[in-house]
Design an enzyme around this catalytic site. Structure first.
Site, mmCIF file in Angstrom:
data_model
loop_
_atom_site.group_PDB
_atom_site.id
_atom_site.type_symbol
_atom_site.label_atom_id
_atom_site.label_comp_id
_atom_site.label_asym_id
_atom_site.label_seq_id
_atom_site.Cartn_x
_atom_site.Cartn_y
_atom_site.Cartn_z
ATOM 1 N N ASP A 186 39.408 17.647 19.599
ATOM 2 C CA ASP A 186 39.638 16.198 19.563
ATOM 3 C C ASP A 186 40.985 15.817 18.970
ATOM 4 O O ASP A 186 41.450 14.703 19.160
ATOM 5 C CB ASP A 186 38.565 15.539 18.686
ATOM 6 C CG ASP A 186 37.290 15.279 19.449
ATOM 7 O OD1 ASP A 186 37.376 15.010 20.654
ATOM 8 O OD2 ASP A 186 36.217 15.347 18.826
HETATM 9 C C1 BGC Z 1 37.655 15.227 13.478
HETATM 10 C C2 BGC Z 1 37.121 15.980 14.648
HETATM 11 C C3 BGC Z 1 36.067 15.184 15.323
HETATM 12 C C4 BGC Z 1 36.531 13.770 15.608
HETATM 13 C C5 BGC Z 1 35.352 13.003 16.135
HETATM 14 C C6 BGC Z 1 38.108 13.860 13.882
HETATM 15 O O1 BGC Z 1 38.543 13.174 12.762
HETATM 16 O O2 BGC Z 1 38.698 15.970 12.916
HETATM 17 O O3 BGC Z 1 36.580 17.218 14.249
HETATM 18 O O4 BGC Z 1 35.778 15.782 16.541
HETATM 19 O O5 BGC Z 1 37.034 13.162 14.453
HETATM 20 O O6 BGC Z 1 35.607 11.676 16.352
HETATM 21 C C1 NOJ Z 2 33.593 17.686 16.347
HETATM 22 C C2 NOJ Z 2 33.256 16.905 17.568
HETATM 23 O O1 NOJ Z 2 31.925 16.411 17.473
HETATM 24 C C3 NOJ Z 2 33.379 17.765 18.808
HETATM 25 O O2 NOJ Z 2 33.127 16.991 19.960
HETATM 26 C C4 NOJ Z 2 34.735 18.404 18.876
HETATM 27 O O3 NOJ Z 2 34.782 19.267 19.996
HETATM 28 C C5 NOJ Z 2 35.059 19.162 17.609
HETATM 29 N N1 NOJ Z 2 34.871 18.329 16.454
HETATM 30 C C6 NOJ Z 2 36.490 19.726 17.605
HETATM 31 O O4 NOJ Z 2 37.433 18.719 17.567
#
Ligand code: BGC
Ligand code: NOJ
Length: 812
Positions: free
Chosen positions: A484
């Site tokens: 993300d």
């Molecule tokens: C986090 C990610 C997560 C995303 C979800 C980010 O701040 O680092 O791990 O997937 O938020 O919205």
């Molecule tokens: C958590 C999120 O829920 C998931 O969708 C994502 O793939 C991972 N973080 C890595 O960014």
């Protein structure tokens, strides 16, 4: 250092001190009523939706830690008082123990010769939390003690409850009838539900107004009522309604008394709305209370709960020489997968329950971990997910569990999303043999008029990738792929805009090698499925696209020693030796190799060696290396994290599993299992003071080698780590793999192992599989017998007779 131990026979983790490095929690409930409960009984409850039907209050990020709210008990004995679970009174105990089990938690504490044990659970098919409280006088003198209960009501909408005080301090309403305290504050015009807290014994007093109970400037640790040993009988009128009972208990030496408290929720259908203001229909609450009028009824419900969990966990069990492996596979990993099914990413000690809905990619991947336990509910979930897909094959990134609709604010355009749906559907059919799911008429964007069979949805998922490729023919990344925070199209972000709302205005040509790898891995599965259902033309088309993509990966996506991660919006390489930072990323290595890239020509092995050398640490594999130490506008959020945390070179346990799978694909069982043990919670137990999170469930992330707190975990419980690690260990490493026509056995294990046994309930048959490794190899089945007869190949056929079958597998 350990703070407890595993009691495998009881499927419990036993915590022996209340001051664990962080609150170590458990979940109660598996249908509609859910609770979070810490090892000192902190946490909260909700019905279906942690934001909109919050029953008890919780203060986030509170000081002291884990005193944000809970279901609390206090014992009062002749001027002294304490809590049997340590919190909230936090008086020293002569003995303390917390047992987190499958859907229940048992906390006991002793002081002044009074031993108190509280068992908390949510019975099956029941909208409430039951607490069985057993108080025993272990001394040789008669005791006259008081038992105080305490919970604090949340005024239903958890977000509004924490913010809208001008309104909510005026709306609180309660009613006390006998030993039942009813919470009947309305939420706006709803008036169709209420909650209650009851006890099955006469009470000496009660309180329902928080300040009367606690005292205006006291805390949970020293409520004035408890200190005085006497209730105020307060009736809340606005402010913060609570529920507290006071029971006077007299105990002869050695005597035990047992009480049942119930924290229940009642939802009235609309036609039964309260007859007039303030008059609630108590019948349903009374029925719920009557159900558990004594301890025997509670014990029976606990037995039923245990049987329910035994059933779920019986689908895959292993006997090996490694206790840690056994307890992960047989108990805790599968348990965590079920919790991610129930809660997705909504409510944990790191997710507030008032945040995001359910993720499309998250839920599809979660399915991989629990569909063997609850195939019917997995089927429903797949259809719900596919119903939020868009006509072009893309998907809303998130949807709301209550309405099941896609979330417009976040939208779609995360270009890995569609492929995960294919993987979930394939896994479901391989587990169940139920191809009829492909015929289910499934809407796009919840619009029934646009419904097409599910098989068409997965075709559109597949085509979404080929319809959205960039300059090198690699898939466009969109807003982000699995990672993300790798926001490659963000460079033209306006001041004040966030990545959630921005797409690049100039280029939007960033390409993802990770999605390319996924496409090869999952696209092949799509082609196989098409072949299986007799659609050879579609299978051929898919295979052609997959092999084209594989060639593109090897031509434009391989950096010489490992796979690139992406091309940014300027067409520059990401995750290349040419880069100054972020030379290598984990995701594309795992998925490209799982897709079979680089197997024949040795590039996969080379890649995995580079992964070990550059990403490997004793606590797991970091996501990228070197970590970013400055902000790169062309990479986005990933480079804003401090080095070693989260997506910027943290140890993301989710995609550590992909490397385990990749090592298994190349037959290196030793390495696959080594990576497994670096992050599997049971193996982290020994150094809990560093790791800090629960040693019985995975955390999303462990701080990487560049971080100030290397080895420290965060974000336990609700993470895709649970399902992928279960897939890695149960299928890729232990090699018990559902296939369309039977159960494949194809282990990739440490060569030193002599063998192990797995019992797998598969399509109704009970397969007792004994794996023997006389020649100490890592992979390769040399002989297989089923019920004493040798078979060719390594697939156990489906018998469909519901009987036990002995399978013997010789490696070599
Ligand atoms: C986090 C990610 C997560 C995303 C979800 C980010 O701040 O680092 O791990 O997937 O938020 O919205
Ligand atoms: C958590 C999120 O829920 C998931 O969708 C994502 O793939 C991972 N973080 C890595 O960014």
């Amino acid at each position: 250092m350990k703070y407890g131990f595993f009691d495998d026979a009881k499927k419990e983790y036993v915590i022996t001190t209340p001051t664990t490095p962080y609150p170590w929690i458990n979940y109660l409930g598996s249908q509609e009523f859910f609770s979070l409960i810490s090892n000192t009984a902190g946490g909260y409850s909700f019905y279906k939706d942690a934001k909109l039907r919050r029953i008890t209050r919780f203060r986030y990020n509170n000081v002291p830690l884990d005193l944000g709210g809970g279901r609390y008990y206090y014992l009062y004995d002749n001027g002294d008082f304490w809590s049997p679970g340590w919190a909230p009174a936090r008086k020293e105990l002569d003995r303390y123990e917390c047992r987190h089990g499958m859907g229940y938690t048992k906390i006991s504490g002793k002081r002044n010769d009074i031993e108190t044990e509280v068992t908390f659970f949510v019975p099956l098919n029941y909208n409430g939390e039951v607490h069985k409280v057993v108080v025993k006088n272990t001394g040789d003198k008669k005791k006259e003690v008081k038992l105080f209960s305490f919970i604090e009501w949340c005024l239903w909408n958890a977000q509004d409850d924490q913010t809208n005080f001008q309104r909510n301090f005026n709306t609180g309403e309660v009613e006390i009838k006998g030993s039942v305290i009813y919470h009947k504050t309305e939420y706006k015009e709803r008036r169709d539900h209420y909650a209650f807290f009851s006890v099955n014994a006469p009470i000496e007093g009660f309180d329902s107004d928080r300040e009367s109970f606690i005292g205006t400037y006291n805390g949970f640790e020293n409520p004035q009522v408890v200190a005085a040993g006497k209730s105020n009988n307060s009736v809340a009128d606005g402010w913060s309604p609570i529920a507290s009972h006071c029971l006077a208990i007299s105990l002869e030496p050695g005597e035990t008394k047992e009480f049942v408290f119930i924290l229940g929720y009642v939802e009235n259908p609309l036609e039964e709305k309260w007859e007039s203001k303030n008059v609630i229909n108590k019948k349903k609450a009374e029925d719920m209370i009557a159900k558990f009028s004594d301890g025997a009824a509670v014990d029976k419900a606990l037995d039923e709960l245990a049987a329910y969990w035994d059933g779920l966990l019986s689908k895959y069990t292993i006997v090996s020489k490694d206790d840690k492996l056994n307890r992960m596979v047989n108990i805790w990993n599968q348990y965590q997968c079920m919790v991610t099914f129930n809660l997705s990413r909504s409510a944990s000690y790191f997710e507030s329950g008032i945040g995001r809905g359910m993720g499309f990619r998250d839920s599809n991947q979660d399915l991989l971990g629990f569909l063997h336990q609850i195939p019917d509910r997995a089927r429903e979930r797949i259809i719900d997910l596919a119903s939020t897909q868009l006509e072009d094959g893309g998907a809303y990134h998130q949807y709301q569990p209550l309405t099941k609709r896609g979330n417009d604010e976040i939208g779609g355009n995360f270009n890995d999303d569609p492929l995960w749906l294919i993987l979930a559907v394939v896994a479901y059919i391989k587990e169940t043999g139920d191809y009829t799911i492909l015929d289910v008429k499934t809407p796009f964007d919840n619009d029934e008029s646009k419904a097409t069979p599910l098989s068409d949805h997965i075709k559109r998922s597949f085509d979404h990738v080929i319809n959205n490729v960039g300059p090198h023919g690699l898939p466009l990344i969109g807003r982000a792929d699995w990672n993300d925070c790798l926001n490659l199209n963000c460079f033209s972000m306006e001041p004040g805009e966030s990545f959630q709302t921005t797409t690049s205005k100039d280029g939007r040509v960033a390409e993802s090698v990770m999605i390319a790898g996924m496409f090869v891995y999952i696209g092949k599965e799509y082609a196989k499925l098409m072949e299986k259902i007799g659609n050879q033309a579609e299978a051929d088309r898919a295979n052609k696209e997959v092999s084209k993509m594989k060639d593109i990966i090897m031509e434009h996506g391989f950096d010489g020693e490992w796979f690139l991660r992406a091309y940014d919006d300027f067409g520059k390489k990401v995750g290349s030796n040419e880069n100054e930072e972020g030379k290598i990323f984990i995701e594309s290595q795992g998925l490209c190799i799982m897709g079979g890239c680089g197997i024949e020509d040795g590039k996969a092995i080379k890649t995995l060696d580079a992964v070990e050398e550059r990403l490997g640490t004793k606590y797991g594999l970091v996501l990228n290396n070197p970590a970013f130490t400055k902000y790169y506008v062309e990479y986005g959020e990933i480079s804003t994290y401090p080095a070693g945390y989260k997506e910027n070179a943290g140890i993301f346990c989710h995609n550590n599993a992909w490397i385990m799978c990749a090592e298994a694909v190349v037959g290196r069982g030793d390495k696959a299992f080594d990576y497994y043990t670096r992050i599997a919670p049971a193996y982290t137990e020994e150094y809990s003071e560093i790791h800090r999170m629960e040693p019985y469930v995975y955390s999303q992330m462990v701080a990487g080698k560049d971080a100030g707190r290397f080895g420290e975990a965060k974000n336990s419980w609700l993470t895709g780590t649970a399902s992928w690690n279960f897939v890695a260990i149960s299928q890729f490493i232990l090699g018990i793999i559902p296939e369309y026509d039977g159960l494949m056995v194809n282990p990739a294990i440490p060569a030193s192992w002599d063998g192990y046994q797995v019992t797998r309930l598969f399509r109704g048959d009970i397969l007792k599989i004994t794996i023997k490794n006389p020649n100490h190899v890592s992979a390769g089945v040399s002989k297989m017998t089923v019920d004493g007869k040798e078979i060719s190949g390594n697939i156990v056929p489906v018998f469909g007779d519901g009987m036990e079958h002995e399978v013997e597998v010789i490696l070599g």
